[in-house]
Design a protein around this motif. Structure first.
Motif, PDB file in Angstrom:
ATOM      1  N   ASP A  21       5.335  18.142 -10.544  1.00  0.00           N
ATOM      2  CA  ASP A  21       5.788  19.299 -11.557  1.00  0.00           C
ATOM      3  C   ASP A  21       4.934  18.999 -12.671  1.00  0.00           C
ATOM      4  N   ASP A  22       4.605  20.033 -13.416  1.00  0.00           N
ATOM      5  CA  ASP A  22       3.903  19.746 -14.976  1.00  0.00           C
ATOM      6  C   ASP A  22       5.102  19.186 -15.768  1.00  0.00           C
ATOM      7  N   LEU A  64      -2.352  13.561 -24.273  1.00  0.00           N
ATOM      8  CA  LEU A  64      -1.722  13.358 -22.975  1.00  0.00           C
ATOM      9  C   LEU A  64      -1.489  11.808 -22.781  1.00  0.00           C
ATOM     10  N   THR A  65      -0.304  11.214 -22.152  1.00  0.00           N
ATOM     11  CA  THR A  65      -0.247   9.967 -22.126  1.00  0.00           C
ATOM     12  C   THR A  65      -0.469   9.575 -20.328  1.00  0.00           C
ATOM     13  N   GLN A  87      -1.026  17.822 -15.220  1.00  0.00           N
ATOM     14  CA  GLN A  87      -0.129  17.693 -13.848  1.00  0.00           C
ATOM     15  C   GLN A  87       0.511  16.253 -13.431  1.00  0.00           C
ATOM     16  N   LEU A  88      -0.485  15.287 -14.129  1.00  0.00           N
ATOM     17  CA  LEU A  88      -0.142  13.796 -13.595  1.00  0.00           C
ATOM     18  C   LEU A  88       0.558  13.315 -15.040  1.00  0.00           C
ATOM     19  N   ALA A  89       0.204  13.692 -16.075  1.00  0.00           N
ATOM     20  CA  ALA A  89       0.804  13.038 -17.564  1.00  0.00           C
ATOM     21  C   ALA A  89       2.028  12.773 -17.593  1.00  0.00           C
ATOM     22  N   SER A  90       2.308  11.405 -17.951  1.00  0.00           N
ATOM     23  CA  SER A  90       3.578  11.008 -18.343  1.00  0.00           C
ATOM     24  C   SER A  90       4.380  11.845 -19.635  1.00  0.00           C
ATOM     25  N   SER A 115       5.192  20.895 -29.672  1.00  0.00           N
ATOM     26  CA  SER A 115       6.035  20.577 -28.641  1.00  0.00           C
ATOM     27  C   SER A 115       5.603  19.208 -28.018  1.00  0.00           C
ATOM     28  N   ALA A 116       6.700  18.526 -27.580  1.00  0.00           N
ATOM     29  CA  ALA A 116       6.540  17.292 -26.896  1.00  0.00           C
ATOM     30  C   ALA A 116       7.303  17.098 -25.710  1.00  0.00           C
ATOM     31  N   HIS A 117       6.792  16.544 -24.629  1.00  0.00           N
ATOM     32  CA  HIS A 117       7.682  16.674 -23.445  1.00  0.00           C
ATOM     33  C   HIS A 117       6.949  15.237 -22.762  1.00  0.00           C
ATOM     34  N   GLN A 118       8.213  14.659 -22.184  1.00  0.00           N
ATOM     35  CA  GLN A 118       8.005  13.521 -21.603  1.00  0.00           C
ATOM     36  C   GLN A 118       8.811  13.561 -20.448  1.00  0.00           C
ATOM     37  N   ARG A 119       8.060  12.791 -19.361  1.00  0.00           N
ATOM     38  CA  ARG A 119       8.623  12.655 -17.940  1.00  0.00           C
ATOM     39  C   ARG A 119       9.192  11.347 -17.881  1.00  0.00           C
TER      40      ARG A 119
END
Length: 128
Positions: A34-35, A80-81, A87-90, A105-109
């Motif tokens: 998932d994104d 992207l990290t 789709q695969l970025a952490s 906006s910052a998003h972190q898996r």
């Protein structure tokens, strides 16, 4: 219980187990795909820095063990990290200019693994 009834129960049980196994396999396969932007681990706001300076600050604050990829187009810049594929970025940090104001906006898996380092960097760089 007759043999016929016993076989029906065994068949029903095996069918239920097969369905459960398929359901779990499907969930496990899509959980990571998932994104990251759909994650609950996110932070957003505005920054007075220009897009390039802001992403440079965030990039400099990210762990050296993570690869960082940046891209810029007319309306948005991204960091992207771990992977250049969203789709695969952490982690993903996006900056968009609207009416002269830079919104990020910052998003972190799996932010729990490093105590939200990317989210912290996004917040600190926005206010520094």
């Amino acid at each position: 219980m007759t043999t016929s009834t016993h076989l029906k129960h065994v068949r029903t049980l095996l069918g239920a187990l097969a369905f459960a196994l398929l359901a779990l396999t499907g969930l496990a396969g899509t959980a990571y795909a998932d994104d990251v932007r759909l994650s609950h681990d996110s932070y957003s706001g505005i920054t007075n820095k220009d897009r390039a300076s802001y992403l440079e600050c965030v990039s400099g604050s990210v762990s050296y063990s993570k690869r960082v990829f940046t891209s810029t187009n007319k309306d948005q810049s991204q960091l992207l990290t771990s992977s250049a594929d969203p789709q695969l970025a952490s982690g993903i940090v996006e900056v968009t200019e609207q009416d002269g104001v830079n919104h990020f906006s910052a998003h972190q898996r799996d932010a729990w693994q490093d105590k939200g380092a990317l989210l912290s960097a996004a917040q600190l760089c926005a206010h520094s």
